[in-house]
Design an enzyme around this catalytic site. Structure first.
Site, mmCIF file in Angstrom:
data_model
loop_
_atom_site.group_PDB
_atom_site.id
_atom_site.type_symbol
_atom_site.label_atom_id
_atom_site.label_comp_id
_atom_site.label_asym_id
_atom_site.label_seq_id
_atom_site.Cartn_x
_atom_site.Cartn_y
_atom_site.Cartn_z
ATOM 1 C CE LYS A 1 -3.753 2.400 2.395
ATOM 2 N NZ LYS A 1 -4.857 2.313 3.359
ATOM 3 C CG ASP B 1 -13.229 5.653 5.650
ATOM 4 O OD1 ASP B 1 -14.427 5.896 5.394
ATOM 5 O OD2 ASP B 1 -12.336 5.720 4.786
HETATM 6 P P1 ADP Z 1 -7.550 3.567 0.694
HETATM 7 O O1 ADP Z 1 -6.925 4.228 1.863
HETATM 8 O O2 ADP Z 1 -7.128 4.176 -0.597
HETATM 9 O O3 ADP Z 1 -9.029 3.456 0.834
HETATM 10 P P2 ADP Z 1 -7.417 0.731 1.362
HETATM 11 O O4 ADP Z 1 -6.430 0.272 2.355
HETATM 12 O O5 ADP Z 1 -8.822 0.851 1.839
HETATM 13 O O6 ADP Z 1 -6.926 2.090 0.694
HETATM 14 O O7 ADP Z 1 -7.375 -0.259 0.118
HETATM 15 C C1 ADP Z 1 -8.121 -0.009 -1.071
HETATM 16 C C2 ADP Z 1 -8.676 -1.316 -1.623
HETATM 17 O O8 ADP Z 1 -7.608 -2.227 -1.914
HETATM 18 C C3 ADP Z 1 -9.572 -2.055 -0.647
HETATM 19 O O9 ADP Z 1 -10.916 -1.646 -0.754
HETATM 20 C C4 ADP Z 1 -9.377 -3.503 -1.042
HETATM 21 O O10 ADP Z 1 -10.216 -3.829 -2.113
HETATM 22 C C5 ADP Z 1 -7.934 -3.549 -1.526
HETATM 23 N N1 ADP Z 1 -7.015 -3.997 -0.442
HETATM 24 C C6 ADP Z 1 -6.308 -3.225 0.398
HETATM 25 N N2 ADP Z 1 -5.555 -3.954 1.240
HETATM 26 C C7 ADP Z 1 -5.789 -5.245 0.936
HETATM 27 C C8 ADP Z 1 -5.298 -6.508 1.442
HETATM 28 N N3 ADP Z 1 -4.403 -6.582 2.434
HETATM 29 N N4 ADP Z 1 -5.755 -7.637 0.868
HETATM 30 C C9 ADP Z 1 -6.649 -7.573 -0.144
HETATM 31 N N5 ADP Z 1 -7.143 -6.445 -0.668
HETATM 32 C C10 ADP Z 1 -6.727 -5.278 -0.150
HETATM 33 MG MG MG Z 2 -10.214 2.313 1.985
#
Ligand code: ADP
Ligand code: MG
Length: 399
Positions: free
Chosen positions: A124, A229
């Site tokens: 991320k 959130d």
């Molecule tokens: P943001 O802060 O941009 O909202 P997120 O951490 O919510 O970022 O991640 C965005 C999307 O990526 C999530 O809605 C999910 O679909 C996918 N995602 C994030 N982390 C994971 C993970 N560890 N495993 C699987 N999918 C993930």
């Molecule tokens: Mg998110």
């Protein structure tokens, strides 16, 4: 800003040193003067080697010059910071290769990566502060004033905070991805093989799923935390299958896994009740809209839940931030940026729709032109339809 790793393998050890020197210099200089880059990079080849490296790095847009600068200097770009973080992850053997982008937010890029054993993980990359360069001028107020508003500082802080909470929650047994590593504005965590609630069109028992989401939320509260959130994008739904040894029948349990923690706050926060109610309402509205499910009892209510903080042997985790070295001032800066970001999103939702052909927002020179442009309206129509049916027993083999 797309993560483009193609140039990575062409960089020499000296290029990396010069890139790291620009990063080091950025702590005190908006534009790092060339003599400082030379000093910090400590290369034996002297200034001619440094200028060769600078030219390579500038060509690949890892560092950039600013127009109208009064002296010869460079600053790190998003790409430059991405490369430094990836370089660290790769040296520590947490990442071997970078695959496709699985999620695009305006606050982050989510990439599928693999370690040297081939195991898939999630990278991320936080991009807080990015959007503000594309929207109206007033939004830049807090960014312009000082370093505490810069995208690099804010994105790095967001990643640090998220990693601290991910680690604390994971240790406490809350269903979250497994934290693996953290560098600058990035974190590496396990890939959760489960769709977000947002994509699920049907479940056998909405009431049971709703109850488990509320139960998970109340567990966080007992640890002293408000997610802030808690919605269908940040809750992944995993199918856990167990076999009854006596009857041999399969039982499917839907387990919520929660993600995305940069905005997490304490149950003691001045606005705790507002965020608590907002989170709970989000879930209620979603369940009614998607599954036509309405809980029969009202609540849960903040004032009741507040009494449960730290009870039943739940360790308080709301001091996690201080424990991880994030000062009160830093926490405030981050909170202000996240709140500002939320407000911008409400006022101008189109600007936050993911767009595949994003231009490089690094160059301040371009921003005046971009401000007048209309957001791409096609993109906002492209909302994905929920299509996943989850938790239903597969038809029995004999039937
Ligand atoms: P943001 O802060 O941009 O909202 P997120 O951490 O919510 O970022 O991640 C965005 C999307 O990526 C999530 O809605 C999910 O679909 C996918 N995602 C994030 N982390 C994971 C993970 N560890 N495993 C699987 N999918 C993930
Ligand atoms: Mg998110």
């Amino acid at each position: 800003m797309k993560l483009d790793t193609r140039a990575m393998r062409h960089l020499t050890a000296e290029d990396w040193k010069v890139l790291a020197a620009v990063e080091q210099g950025s702590k005190n200089h908006e534009l790092v003067p060339v003599p400082i880059i030379e000093r910090f990079s400590r290369l034996k080849g002297g200034s001619s080697l440094v200028s060769k490296c600078i030219s390579t790095l500038a060509k690949t847009s890892l560092i950039a010059k600013m127009k109208e600068a009064k002296y010869d200097g460079y600053r790190l770009t998003y790409g430059g910071l991405d490369y430094l973080a990836l370089h660290t992850h790769s040296q520590k053997k947490h990442i071997y290769s970078v695959g496709t982008r699985v999620g695009v937010g305006k606050e982050s890029d989510i990439m599928l990566v693999a370690d040297h054993t081939g195991a898939q993980q999630i990278l991320k990359i936080h991009r807080l502060g990015r959007i503000s360069f594309r929207t109206v001028k007033t939004n830049r107020d807090y960014l312009k004033k000082n370093a505490s508003g810069s995208w690099m500082y804010l994105s790095t802080l967001a990643a640090r905070k998220e990693y601290a909470f991910l680690s604390a929650l994971h240790s406490a047994g809350i269903p979250v991805p497994t934290p693996i590593a953290h560098s600058r504005h990035t974190i590496v965590m396990s890939l959760v093989d489960a769709p977000p609630l947002r994509q699920i069109s049907s479940v056998p028992d909405p009431a049971a799923l709703y109850a488990s989401l509320i139960e998970l939320y109340l567990r966080l509260a007992k640890h002293g935390l408000i997610h802030g959130d808690y919605n269908e994008f940040n809750i992944l739904i995993r199918e856990d299958i167990s076999i009854n040894p006596e009857t041999g029948t399969e039982k499917i349990t839907l387990v919520p896994v929660v993600i995305d923690f940069p905005q997490m706050i304490s149950m003691e926060h001045v606005n705790a009740e507002m965020y608590f109610d907002r989170d709970i309402n989000c879930i209620k509205i979603f369940f009614e809209r998607r599954f036509h499910f309405k809980p029969t009892t009202p609540g849960p209510f903040y004032k009741d839940v507040k009494k449960t903080v730290g009870r039943d042997g739940f360790e308080r985790l709301d001091a996690t931030l201080e424990a991880s070295g994030i000062t009160k001032k830093m926490a405030k800066d981050l909170e202000a940026a996240i709140r500002q970001h939320e407000e911008e999103k409400l006022q101008n939702p189109e600007a936050f729709e993911p767009s595949e052909d994003e231009e490089d927002d690094d160059e301040d020179e371009d921003e005046e032109e971009k401000e007048g442009e209309e957001a791409n309206t096609d993109e906002k129509e492209k909302e994905e339809q929920p299509s996943i049916v989850i938790g239903f027993q597969s038809p029995s083999e004999s039937g």
